[in-house]
Structures are given as C-alpha cells and as structure tokens.
Design an enzyme around this catalytic site. Structure first.
Site, PDB file in Angstrom:
ATOM      1  CE1 TYR A  71      -3.857   2.691   0.903  1.00 20.45           C
ATOM      2  CE2 TYR A  71      -1.757   3.637   2.109  1.00 20.45           C
ATOM      3  CZ  TYR A  71      -3.002   3.782   1.677  1.00 20.45           C
ATOM      4  OH  TYR A  71      -3.800   5.044   1.661  1.00 20.45           O
ATOM      5  CD  GLU A  99      -5.881   4.709  -0.744  1.00 22.07           C
ATOM      6  OE1 GLU A  99      -5.816   4.999   0.444  1.00 22.07           O
ATOM      7  OE2 GLU A  99      -7.034   4.750  -1.442  1.00 22.07           O
TER       8      GLU A  99
END
Lengths: 387, 290
Positions: free
Chosen positions: A109, A199
């Site tokens: 992530y 993101e």
C-alpha cells in the site's frame, strides 16, 4: 474533486509511474475490442466509479477469455454497483477499464495525504497491500509506516529507505529501486496537482521484478482547482446526485441525506449543528445546506427550491443567524421561491441577527404559511411537533 | 482581561479596498477597534473610511505601528499575504479568507515556524474581546464583556453559542474562531495555553466539529494540564462519512474524525459535552456558575 481510476492512471503514466496496459470501454463491444488490443489472458475488468470498496462490491473481475470480458462488461455497464461505500441503491456504472493481468509476487500500500496537525504531506506505506487500509490501521497498526515531508526540501531518498528497509521480507534491489522511484513521483504528483489524496492500493511487485501501480486514486483539493483548468475537465458529473449537481451550479453547499426534515442554514458549523438538532428532536435531516455568508436573494431562492424538489422532505427548518447574510435578504429569497413553487409541507423559520425585524416582516407579508421559532430550542420543539 | 487583541491593538486590514475588506473595516471601526492602516498593493496613498492605505504591510508597520492584521485577500493570494504580515513582524495575524489551497497553507505554516507571529484561521470569523476590540466579521452586539472564553472551528455556530451565553448572563473574555480548514494557524491547545494564563478567563467553551483530531488532542491536554472548567459541543453528529460538510476540514475520512469519538474523548477527560445545542447556555451556567 475525485478522479476515476483510468484518469489517475493516465496521469501516472505521464509522470513515469508504471501502470498496467489497459483501455477504457463504455459498451461490451468496446470491451471486446479492448481485450483484443490488450495483452491477455487474464484480463481485469474494472468498473469506473468514484466509490471505494469496488472489489468487495463485485466491481472488479478477472476474465480468462475475450467472451468473459464481454459478459462481465455486460453485467457491469448500465447497472448499479453496490459497494460498502455507496449505500443500498449503489451507483450506476458507465465505463469499465479492461487491463492486462499481471503475475503478482507481493502487494503493497502506498498513499500520500496531508497530516493536519503537522501541516505537512505524509507518505503512508504498508506491506499489507490490497486490503482495506482502515482495517489494517485498526487491527495491525504496526504495519502502517509513515514519513512526513518537509515542504522546503520535498521528498528525500533517505525517507524512502526508511520505509522500504522496514519491510519483512526486504525485497530485492530491483524492487526496492522501483518502489523508491514511485514514492518520489507520488510526491511530485501530489504537490504539482494540488492533491488531497494520492493512493496506490495495491502497488505490486510482479514475479519478473517490476513495480506497478495496479490501482490508482487521486483526489484534488477543490480550493486549488482555479489553477488546474485541465483537471476540472476530468470531473464526471454523473457520479453526483442530481440535486447536488444543481446546487453546485449556484455555489450552494448542499449534501443530500436520507431523512425527512429539510434544512436551510447559513454557515457550515451551524448547518451541521442544525442537522443534529433535528435528530435530537426525533426526526432525521434530509439534507445539509449551507447557503454561506455571501448568498444573495437568488441563491436563497434556489436553495429553497432544491429542498422542495426532494420528495422525501416532510417539513423544512430555516435556521439563520444573520451576520454577513442579512435576514431581509433571506426572507426575500424564500418569499420569491414560494411564489414559484407551492410549499405543501410545514415550514419552521428561526431568524436571528442582522436586520431580523425586517426579515420577519417580509415573511409575514408574503402569504407564506410558516411557524416562527423564537430560538433554537423553540425550533427543535416545533420540528418534533411535525414528525 | 482578554487574550491576543484588546483596546491597545492597532489593526491593519490586508485587502482593505475590496468589498469585504471595506465593509468590515467600517464595522470594526464602529465597534471601536483601532484600524490604523489598510494594505492593497498598488493602492497606496488612498483612504478607506478615513484609514490610510499602503502598498505593503512592512510600510504599514513602519508608519502606523500596527501589530494585528486582519486579512480579506482573495484565496489565490491569501497565503502570500499571511507570510507578508509575518515577515513584517505583525504579532497577531487573523486570516478570514475561505478557500485557500491546502498546499499554499503548508508553505505558510512552514514559513511561520520559528517566527513569533500568531496566526488565527484561515477560514474563520476572527477574534473579539468584547468591549475592547473586534478583529473579524462577527456581529458585535451579541457579545458581552465577561470572563468566559469561546474557541470554535466555526463561524455562525459560534454566534449561536455566544448568543446563548450572553442570554444566560455569561459574558465573554475573548471569542476566537480558529477556522474550518484542514490546516490552521492556531489549534485549540495553542489557545487553551493562553487562556490558562489569562486571569480574566475563568472557564472555556470549546466548539468542535467532525474531521481531524484537534478535539481529541485538546481533550488530552485539558486532562493533563488545564485547570479551568470546559464546556464543549461537537457539530456533525449526523454527518455522513466521506462527505465534506461545507468546511474543507469537516470530513470524516478513513474512519477518523467522527463526532462520537471526539465526544467520547472529551467526556473521558472530564469535560462537560452538551449533546443538544439548545441546551448549551443553560449547561454553561450550571458548570461555570454566575
């Protein structure tokens, strides 16, 4: 402003962040063509909606052959997609992204946001990629790594090393180099495009040692759009509630909710607090509407009309503490809207502040039927009496 | 007593020739605030409401001895105006402007580090020390001189709260809107520290809202180091997650910034949290006494 995944990936591609090859399709026929042009099998078919949680809602599927790409596209396009973030009605899918499937070794992530209390951008990195990052933060906070960026220096390579060498296992040199390069470019994109969020979940390392952004999410700071005309064009109004879209045209802060008592208020804090007052009175707010300090008569009229258009609204509370917005301007706007549209639900008006007497007088002389609330407690009692 | 602004404050209005700047200059003067100078680049030499206009803040400081700034400059230029005031040595900078890009404020916040200037806002109604000085856009007449402080992230909601306090017979020492943006110059804690030292303040009303974690941080500070009674209210108990509720900073994101979590943190710190806004004045009276 939110961008679609395919739009964010286009930006990534230009900025040198590796993304899978893929093509956008708005019909099943286009999806089939896309499958022939994009390397596969397998292919990933991904619904392009702003709402998160697409995977859990069945909006991301893997196809083993072109006819499966077509059937998945048929099932997604034109239909509502329900994800954990959309509510029960879901959002309609207008486009899908058909992408090459990759041979994935590891998922990470990577995200960047503003850390409010420190007033700086912060890189968030985790080896728990491909999962709901909020859940990871709640259950295994030790897996969430952060590095704040000094605005004067920008992102520095040592910060990337601080993050990647905490991974377990530590990846090979090629993957480390790849991740660090992506980090630097994410910071570039974040600052140059005035983002509030960038993101990548997941950022993957493939079995042949490449680092690729499998997903992409970019939110742009609305306040900075004046210097990003090119990004404004990427806005997709289909993703918004029609009443919210209408309100936006008139520069009204309107958010549609699920309740039955409409509210018109000046100021965001007071508007939120008024919603809470409605709830405490035993009803549910139908909307958030902050007409702001600089509202003129026309904006007030428009805001009132938008509330009236919501068929679920069974009563309306107007709560104005006049400061910059004068009560007489408010009253004229409401009276003008009431001349155009019949008001068939009970209306409760609480006015206070600048020019309050004149405002009350205008409403009284307007033929509009309404209940006068002397103060906020009184307004709450009157709302409770209507539900 | 009061903090940050009082009868000795000499105010410069940045953006004084604009519509908002001119209107509120008039209002501030009417309240009795000493507005000693205005600044609009290129308009030096003019007068607005009898107030001399200068091209730079540096000049306004040198010529008029201003020590407080009130900024009405449009969003694209507002962060620059904040830095200009700080560079010129202005002690208290109040930025009213709403809609400043967040990354501009990142730069401004970085610029202010290590400088002695205090920034209030942006996106705020300003500061008022009732009976002494008003530096901002709040309606003056609802306030009353007294010894209760108000700190709030909101504008009109603050007026509602002040109105209830005044109605309950509780006057105010200083009321400060700290701003509804994600990045603001002064936090609840920064101001609580000042009110702790202010002998003219015996209690504080703290008005928060959804988004961020400033209320939770304040709760911890109050529990550890703030001896005066605090009454609080949090707006947005019915706000949905993921939506920006008017203020750029009022958003529940990633499960963070919910009203219920803030209320729980405040209550755990022994702070009286008002659940229903109409009760605030009465509750404040019970907690603070007359």
């Amino acid at each position: 402003m939110k961008l679609h995944e395919y739009q964010a990936k286009e930006i990534f591609r230009k900025e040198g962040i590796p993304v899978p090859h893929g093509l956008l399709a708005v019909t099943p026929e286009e999806a089939e063509k896309a499958a022939r042009a994009v390397k596969g099998p397998p292919w990933a078919v991904k619904a392009q909606v702003h709402a998160g949680g697409r995977g859990k809602g069945g909006g991301v599927k893997i196809a083993g052959n072109p006819s499966e790409v077509v059937s998945i596209s048929e099932s997604l396009l034109g239909n509502p997609l329900v994800t954990p973030q959309t509510g029960p009605a879901g959002v309609r899918v207008h486009q899908v992204l058909v992408e090459e499937g990759l041979d994935i070794d590891r998922e990470y992530y990577l995200g960047m946001v503003i850390e409010r209390s420190a007033a700086v951008p912060t890189m968030i990195f985790s080896q728990a990629g491909g999962m709901d990052i909020e859940e990871v933060a709640a259950k295994t906070p030790e897996l969430i790594l952060k590095e704040s960026v000094g605005p004067a220096t920008g992102w520095m390579p040592f910060q990337g090393r601080n993050l990647v060498y905490k991974l377990d296992p530590i990846p090979g040199p090629g993957v480390i180099k790849g991740i660090m390069a992506v980090m630097g470019r994410v910071y570039e994109v974040f600052t140059r495009l005035d983002c509030s969020l960038v993101e990548i979940n997941p950022l993957v390392a493939t079995k042949d040692g490449k680092v690729v952004a499998l997903d992409a999410k970019i939110n742009v700071d609305d306040s900075a759009l004046f210097r990003h005309r090119d990004l404004v064009e990427l806005d997709d109004p289909r993703e918004k509630d029609p009443l919210e879209r209408e309100a936006e045209e008139y520069h009204l802060n309107y958010i549609r909710l699920d309740g039955n008592v409409g509210a018109m208020v000046n100021g965001a804090g007071l508007a939120m607090a008024t919603m809470d007052v409605i709830k405490h009175a035993g009803a549910e707010p139908a909307n958030f509407l902050d007409v702001g300090g600089g509202a003129d008569e026309e904006m007030i009229a428009k805001g009132f009309e938008i509330i009236l258009k919501d068929s679920r609204v069974k009563a309306i509370l107007i709560n104005i503490f006049g400061g910059i917005l004068r009560c007489d301007v408010l009253a004229r706007g409401v009276a003008a809207a009431a001349r155009k549209t019949r008001v068939e639900v009970p209306l409760i008006v609480r006015l206070e502040g600048t020019n309050v007497e004149e405002g009350r007088k205008i409403l009284k002389e307007s033929e509009l039927k309404f209940l006068v609330a002397e103060n906020l407690a009184d307004a709450a009692r009157l709302v409770a009496g209507q539900v | 007593m009061s903090i940050l602004v009082d009868q000795n404050s000499r105010v410069v209005v940045q953006g004084i020739t604009g519509k908002e700047g001119t209107f509120h200059t008039k209002q501030m003067l009417a309240y009795g605030t000493v507005v000693a100078a205005g600044v609009t680049p290129g308009k030096g030499g003019q007068k607005v409401e009898g107030v001399p206009v200068y091209d730079t803040v540096e000049e306004a400081v040198r010529r008029e001895g201003v020590n407080v700034s009130c900024i009405f400059v449009p969003p694209p230029f507002a962060a620059d105006a904040v830095m200009e005031a700080a560079a010129a040595g202005v002690e208290v900078i109040v930025c009213i402007t709403e809609g400043i890009p967040v990354l501009d404020m990142v730069k401004a916040a970085d610029f202010l580090k290590g400088k002695s200037s205090v920034l209030i806002g942006p996106n705020c109604p300003g500061i008022i020390s009732p009976g002494k000085a008003k530096v901002g856009i709040m309606p003056g007449p609802i306030h009353k001189e007294g010894d209760i402080a108000v700190i709030s992230r909101s504008g009109t909601l603050t007026y509602e709260v002040v109105d209830q306090l005044t109605g309950a017979g509780l006057g105010q020492s200083t009321c400060i809107g700290i701003g509804g943006d994600p990045i603001i110059g002064s936090s609840f804690i920064d101001l609580l520290k000042r009110f702790k030292e202010d002998e003219g303040t015996r209690g504080v009303v703290m008005i928060g809202e959804i988004g961020g974690s400033a209320e939770e941080e304040a709760a911890q500070y109050i529990r550890e180091a703030f001896p005066k009674p605090v009454v609080s209210f949090i707006a947005g108990q019915t706000a949905p997650p993921g939506r920006r509720m008017g203020h750029a900073g009022a958003i529940i994101s990633g499960g963070q910034g919910k009203a219920e979590d803030k209320i729980a943190a405040l209550r755990a710190a022994g702070i009286t949290v008002v659940g229903d806004l109409p009760d605030l004045g009465q509750t404040a009276l019970e907690v603070f006494g007359r």
